[in-house]
Design a protein around this motif. Structure first.
Motif, short mmCIF file in Angstrom:
data_model
loop_
_atom_site.label_atom_id
_atom_site.label_comp_id
_atom_site.label_asym_id
_atom_site.label_seq_id
_atom_site.Cartn_x
_atom_site.Cartn_y
_atom_site.Cartn_z
N ARG A 68 -10.52 -56.83 -37.88
CA ARG A 68 -11.81 -56.95 -37.19
C ARG A 68 -12.19 -55.64 -36.53
NH1 ARG A 68 -9.61 -61.98 -35.54
NH2 ARG A 68 -9.02 -61.04 -33.55
N ASP A 69 -11.20 -54.97 -35.91
CA ASP A 69 -11.47 -53.75 -35.16
C ASP A 69 -11.93 -52.61 -36.08
OD1 ASP A 69 -11.37 -52.09 -32.72
OD2 ASP A 69 -9.72 -51.08 -33.75
N VAL A 70 -11.21 -52.39 -37.19
CA VAL A 70 -11.60 -51.27 -38.06
C VAL A 70 -12.93 -51.56 -38.76
CG1 VAL A 70 -9.27 -50.39 -38.44
CG2 VAL A 70 -10.18 -52.14 -39.98
N THR A 71 -13.21 -52.83 -39.02
CA THR A 71 -14.50 -53.16 -39.63
C THR A 71 -15.65 -52.86 -38.67
OG1 THR A 71 -13.48 -54.88 -41.00
CG2 THR A 71 -15.87 -55.00 -40.69
N LEU A 72 -15.44 -53.17 -37.38
CA LEU A 72 -16.47 -52.89 -36.38
C LEU A 72 -16.63 -51.39 -36.16
CD1 LEU A 72 -15.76 -55.68 -33.72
CD2 LEU A 72 -17.84 -55.43 -35.12
N ARG A 73 -15.50 -50.66 -36.11
CA ARG A 73 -15.54 -49.24 -35.78
C ARG A 73 -15.89 -48.37 -36.98
NH1 ARG A 73 -10.49 -47.38 -32.10
NH2 ARG A 73 -11.76 -45.48 -32.14
N ILE A 74 -15.42 -48.76 -38.17
CA ILE A 74 -15.52 -47.89 -39.33
C ILE A 74 -16.52 -48.42 -40.35
CG2 ILE A 74 -14.21 -46.70 -41.12
CD1 ILE A 74 -13.35 -46.09 -38.20
N GLY A 75 -16.62 -49.73 -40.48
CA GLY A 75 -17.46 -50.34 -41.50
C GLY A 75 -16.62 -51.18 -42.44
N ALA A 76 -17.29 -51.85 -43.36
CA ALA A 76 -16.61 -52.77 -44.27
C ALA A 76 -15.65 -52.01 -45.18
CB ALA A 76 -17.62 -53.54 -45.10
N GLY A 77 -14.52 -52.66 -45.46
CA GLY A 77 -13.52 -52.08 -46.35
C GLY A 77 -12.98 -53.14 -47.28
N PRO A 78 -11.89 -52.85 -47.96
CA PRO A 78 -11.31 -53.81 -48.89
C PRO A 78 -10.92 -55.12 -48.19
CG PRO A 78 -10.33 -51.65 -49.20
CD PRO A 78 -11.14 -51.58 -47.93
N LEU A 362 -5.06 -46.54 -26.19
CA LEU A 362 -6.29 -47.27 -26.47
C LEU A 362 -7.49 -46.34 -26.35
CD1 LEU A 362 -5.50 -50.60 -24.56
CD2 LEU A 362 -5.38 -50.19 -27.01
N ASP A 363 -7.26 -45.03 -26.39
CA ASP A 363 -8.34 -44.06 -26.24
C ASP A 363 -9.33 -44.18 -27.39
OD1 ASP A 363 -7.04 -43.16 -24.03
OD2 ASP A 363 -6.16 -41.40 -24.99
N ASP A 364 -10.58 -43.83 -27.12
CA ASP A 364 -11.62 -43.88 -28.13
C ASP A 364 -11.35 -42.90 -29.27
OD1 ASP A 364 -12.97 -45.85 -26.79
OD2 ASP A 364 -14.35 -44.46 -25.77
N ASN A 365 -10.57 -41.84 -28.99
CA ASN A 365 -10.34 -40.83 -30.02
C ASN A 365 -9.10 -41.15 -30.87
OD1 ASN A 365 -8.41 -40.29 -28.04
ND2 ASN A 365 -8.43 -38.09 -28.46
N ILE A 378 0.91 -45.74 -37.13
CA ILE A 378 0.29 -44.70 -37.94
C ILE A 378 -1.12 -44.57 -37.39
CG2 ILE A 378 -0.35 -43.88 -40.22
CD1 ILE A 378 1.74 -45.70 -41.42
N GLN A 379 -1.42 -43.39 -36.83
CA GLN A 379 -2.67 -43.20 -36.08
C GLN A 379 -3.44 -41.98 -36.56
OE1 GLN A 379 -0.77 -42.72 -32.25
NE2 GLN A 379 -1.28 -44.82 -31.63
N ALA A 380 -4.75 -42.04 -36.40
CA ALA A 380 -5.60 -40.87 -36.55
C ALA A 380 -6.06 -40.47 -35.16
CB ALA A 380 -6.81 -41.19 -37.43
#
Length: 383
Positions: A68-78, A362-365, A378-380
């Motif tokens: 849910r989090d990556v979809t909200l932050r990044i967009g739809a994925g697989p 939990l930083d925004d970056n 595993i983080q960016a």
């Protein structure tokens, strides 16, 4: 055509053992299990990512929250699935190919006809994944490029020893060197002679020879930079340049992270030490060399690890092939991440997990590239 992605970092170990069924070491199994969603970054919303069946309730909740989090932050994925049975899949994209991976696809419910259509020449993939391929590539490049024009000697590559006598003779001529298993994963299976007694080094080399038939012996270099050229072998058999990767290894040679920067930044970093036109020569030559070596037996991403090292006189030289990775790499993932998370400069890293499974930050970056778990993150990280 819909794609299905499968993370199987233990595949390199399977190649070394030459078997289609085996129980991976604990750390490799944990990475394969909890790192499975990492392949999400390589696909789009029409694709699938295969993850293991429910590991435990805590992780299931973490996986759902992460998706849910990556979809909200990044967009739809697989779409993340545990089975491909009954799904319309045409292209299979595993981390790497072997008989072991083929069985992983079967376990995931892939139609046998689809599997047969995607299978490469597994035995050829296994033999080309042997570390001797790096030596072959270096020898071919030695004859294709005028290395003296760039102020350095032609690359020689590692030596292969099939007997302990050959190892002893190599040790007599080289005080500092690396002994490498022909097949191993992410820097594992690599031993440096520093701090290891000759007797112990011979024991370890003998064990590798017994298990895998030979051991690769590589001179010790004064390394200043690790990077890679990434390629993709297309369905027509041609190998085409995909981009650059700059990565970092721990002293143990185990992978620790990748820069998230444009290719131009990596090129500038390499150009600090060597003539930039040499990179172009190597890139073009590798496209030709790899196309000839693979002969259409493989399709997908591959990487050629390289190194800039310091010579005794203080000059620098390029080692154009330290290792051939006939599979996806963390560099391929890093490029995909940088496309989906545009940053001027960032870092993709693997950190230890926390006992409570909570993220370190939990930083925004900071973006969690896989769900949080107690074993690793595993983080960016931007900036």
């Amino acid at each position: 055509m819909k794609r299905a992605f499968l993370f199987c970092p233990e595949n390199d170990i399977a190649l070394g053992r030459g078997c289609a069924r085996f129980t991976p070491p604990r750390q490799a199994a944990l990475l394969a299990c909890y790192g499975a969603p990492l392949m999400w970054w390589l696909g789009d919303e029409s694709d699938y990512v295969v993850v293991p069946e429910v590991v435990d309730e805590e992780y299931s909740l973490s996986l759902a929250e992460w998706e849910r989090d990556v979809t909200l932050r990044i967009g739809a994925g697989p779409r993340v699935v545990t089975s491909l049975a009954g799904l319309d899949v045409g292209t299979l994209c595993p981390w790497g190919w072997s008989g072991y991976t083929a069985n992983k696809w079967r376990d995931a419910g892939v139609n046998e006809t689809v599997l047969d259509r995607n299978l490469p020449d597994l035995e050829k993939v296994r033999m080309l994944s042997h570390r001797r391929s790096a030596t072959v590539i270096n020898h071919l490049l030695a004859g294709l490029i005028d290395w003296g024009n760039f102020g350095q000697s032609a690359p020689a590559g590692a030596a292969e020893a099939a007997t302990i006598g050959e190892v002893e003779r190599y040790m007599q001529c080289n005080n500092r060197f690396y002994a490498k298993s022909p097949w191993s994963s992410s820097g594992r299976g690599v031993v440096c002679s520093d701090g290891v007694s000759p007797a112990r080094m011979l024991e370890r080399c003998a064990a590798v020879i017994r298990e895998q038939g030979s051991v690769m012996l590589e001179p010790f270099y004064d390394k200043v930079l690790d990077f890679a050229m990434l390629f993709e072998c297309n369905p027509d058999g041609n190998v085409c340049f995909h981009g650059y990767s700059q990565f970092y290894n721990a002293r143990s040679t185990a992978y620790t992270g990748n820069l998230l920067v444009p290719d131009s930044e990596i090129i500038r970093n390499v150009a600090t030490y060597i003539d930039i036109s040499l990179l172009g020569e190597v890139r073009r030559s590798l496209e030709s060399v790899l196309t000839g070596m693979l002969e259409g037996a493989y399709r997908g991403f591959l990487g050629v690890d390289m190194m800039v090292a310091r010579a005794s006189g203080g000059t620098f030289f390029l080692i154009p092939c330290v290792e051939l990775n006939l599979r996806m790499t963390m560099g391929v993932v890093a490029r995909a991440v940088s496309w989906r998370i545009p940053v001027d400069k960032g870092f993709m890293q693997i950190n230890p997990g926390r006992p409570d499974g909570c993220p370190d930050s939990l930083d925004d970056n900071v973006v969690q590239l896989v769900p949080t778990n107690r074993y690793f993150n595993i983080q960016a990280v931007e900036g």
